[in-house]
Design a protein around this motif. Structure first.
Motif, PDB file in Angstrom:
ATOM      1  N   SER A  67       0.832  -1.204   0.000  1.00 22.12           N
ATOM      2  CA  SER A  67       0.000   0.000   0.000  1.00 22.12           C
ATOM      3  C   SER A  67       0.870   1.260   0.000  1.00 22.12           C
ATOM      4  O   SER A  67       0.555   2.227  -0.695  1.00 22.12           O
ATOM      5  N   TRP A  68       1.972   1.242   0.759  1.00 25.85           N
ATOM      6  CA  TRP A  68       2.857   2.410   0.764  1.00 25.85           C
ATOM      7  C   TRP A  68       3.565   2.575  -0.573  1.00 25.85           C
ATOM      8  O   TRP A  68       3.715   3.693  -1.073  1.00 25.85           O
ATOM      9  N   VAL A  69       4.015   1.483  -1.147  1.00 27.71           N
ATOM     10  CA  VAL A  69       4.699   1.566  -2.444  1.00 27.71           C
ATOM     11  C   VAL A  69       3.748   2.114  -3.504  1.00 27.71           C
ATOM     12  O   VAL A  69       4.116   2.986  -4.295  1.00 27.71           O
ATOM     13  N   LEU A  70       2.517   1.641  -3.511  1.00 28.29           N
ATOM     14  CA  LEU A  70       1.536   2.148  -4.476  1.00 28.29           C
ATOM     15  C   LEU A  70       1.260   3.631  -4.251  1.00 28.29           C
ATOM     16  O   LEU A  70       1.178   4.411  -5.206  1.00 28.29           O
ATOM     17  N   HIS A  71       1.130   4.030  -3.003  1.00 31.77           N
ATOM     18  CA  HIS A  71       0.886   5.447  -2.696  1.00 31.77           C
ATOM     19  C   HIS A  71       2.037   6.317  -3.189  1.00 31.77           C
ATOM     20  O   HIS A  71       1.822   7.380  -3.771  1.00 31.77           O
ATOM     21  N   LEU A  72       3.248   5.870  -2.958  1.00 32.60           N
ATOM     22  CA  LEU A  72       4.409   6.661  -3.362  1.00 32.60           C
ATOM     23  C   LEU A  72       4.595   6.689  -4.876  1.00 32.60           C
ATOM     24  O   LEU A  72       4.945   7.727  -5.439  1.00 32.60           O
ATOM     25  N   THR A  73       4.348   5.581  -5.535  1.00 27.28           N
ATOM     26  CA  THR A  73       4.596   5.531  -6.982  1.00 27.28           C
ATOM     27  C   THR A  73       3.509   6.225  -7.796  1.00 27.28           C
ATOM     28  O   THR A  73       3.718   6.494  -8.976  1.00 27.28           O
ATOM     29  N   GLN A  74       2.382   6.547  -7.187  1.00 26.77           N
ATOM     30  CA  GLN A  74       1.345   7.264  -7.922  1.00 26.77           C
ATOM     31  C   GLN A  74       1.701   8.728  -8.145  1.00 26.77           C
ATOM     32  O   GLN A  74       1.133   9.374  -9.017  1.00 26.77           O
ATOM     33  N   ALA A  75       2.642   9.246  -7.369  1.00 22.93           N
ATOM     34  CA  ALA A  75       3.087  10.628  -7.552  1.00 22.93           C
ATOM     35  C   ALA A  75       4.003  10.701  -8.762  1.00 22.93           C
ATOM     36  O   ALA A  75       4.894   9.863  -8.930  1.00 22.93           O
ATOM     37  N   ARG A  76       3.797  11.691  -9.598  1.00 27.24           N
ATOM     38  CA  ARG A  76       4.608  11.812 -10.816  1.00 27.24           C
ATOM     39  C   ARG A  76       5.974  12.437 -10.559  1.00 27.24           C
ATOM     40  O   ARG A  76       6.961  12.068 -11.171  1.00 27.24           O
ATOM     41  N   GLN A  77       6.019  13.401  -9.657  1.00 31.61           N
ATOM     42  CA  GLN A  77       7.264  14.120  -9.411  1.00 31.61           C
ATOM     43  C   GLN A  77       7.988  13.574  -8.199  1.00 31.61           C
ATOM     44  O   GLN A  77       7.372  13.160  -7.212  1.00 31.61           O
ATOM     45  N   SER A  78       9.301  13.622  -8.277  1.00 32.50           N
ATOM     46  CA  SER A  78      10.133  13.142  -7.184  1.00 32.50           C
ATOM     47  C   SER A  78       9.883  13.949  -5.910  1.00 32.50           C
ATOM     48  O   SER A  78       9.843  13.388  -4.811  1.00 32.50           O
ATOM     49  N   ALA A  79       9.686  15.252  -6.051  1.00 27.54           N
ATOM     50  CA  ALA A  79       9.443  16.097  -4.880  1.00 27.54           C
ATOM     51  C   ALA A  79       8.173  15.657  -4.147  1.00 27.54           C
ATOM     52  O   ALA A  79       8.125  15.670  -2.908  1.00 27.54           O
ATOM     53  N   THR A  80       7.167  15.259  -4.883  1.00 27.08           N
ATOM     54  CA  THR A  80       5.924  14.794  -4.269  1.00 27.08           C
ATOM     55  C   THR A  80       6.148  13.471  -3.548  1.00 27.08           C
ATOM     56  O   THR A  80       5.638  13.269  -2.438  1.00 27.08           O
ATOM     57  N   ARG A  81       6.921  12.576  -4.157  1.00 27.49           N
ATOM     58  CA  ARG A  81       7.210  11.294  -3.506  1.00 27.49           C
ATOM     59  C   ARG A  81       7.982  11.506  -2.209  1.00 27.49           C
ATOM     60  O   ARG A  81       7.704  10.863  -1.190  1.00 27.49           O
ATOM     61  N   ILE A  82       8.936  12.435  -2.225  1.00 27.77           N
ATOM     62  CA  ILE A  82       9.717  12.732  -1.021  1.00 27.77           C
ATOM     63  C   ILE A  82       8.815  13.315   0.060  1.00 27.77           C
ATOM     64  O   ILE A  82       8.892  12.932   1.228  1.00 27.77           O
TER      65      ILE A  82
END
Length: 101
Positions: A67-82
């Protein structure tokens, strides 16, 4: 009952040898690896740099990690993932999945 059904098992049902096949309802259920997703670079870097999230993330159930991996990978920009990773740190250390209430 057809003669073919009797030959294959006697009850008229035809079973396949495919491990992903379930006879009930004719639905197919595939098997998946527990951690079959690619982890985003930001998560990998965070797990290498800080011992806290590593222990917390590794202690999560496979579904919670997914669930965390999916949440993080849905963001397009690296800044959003961070940013998402920073906000998630407390929940991950607490052993909670993304959808935990």
């Amino acid at each position: 009952m057809s003669a073919r059904g009797r030959e294959e098992g006697g009850d008229g049902r035809q079973h396949r040898e495919d491990p992903g096949h379930q006879a009930r309802g004719g639905r197919r259920h595939g098997t998946f690896e527990k951690d079959d997703l690619d982890h985003p670079e930001e998560l990998v870097a965070a797990l290498k740099d800080a011992p806290g999230p590593t222990a917390g993330f590794g202690a999560l159930t496979p579904a919670a990690r997914r669930s965390w991996v999916l949440h993080l990978t849905q963001a397009r920009q690296s800044a959003t993932r961070i940013s998402r990773l920073r906000k998630a740190r407390a929940k991950i250390l607490g052993g909670e999945g993304f959808n935990h209430r």
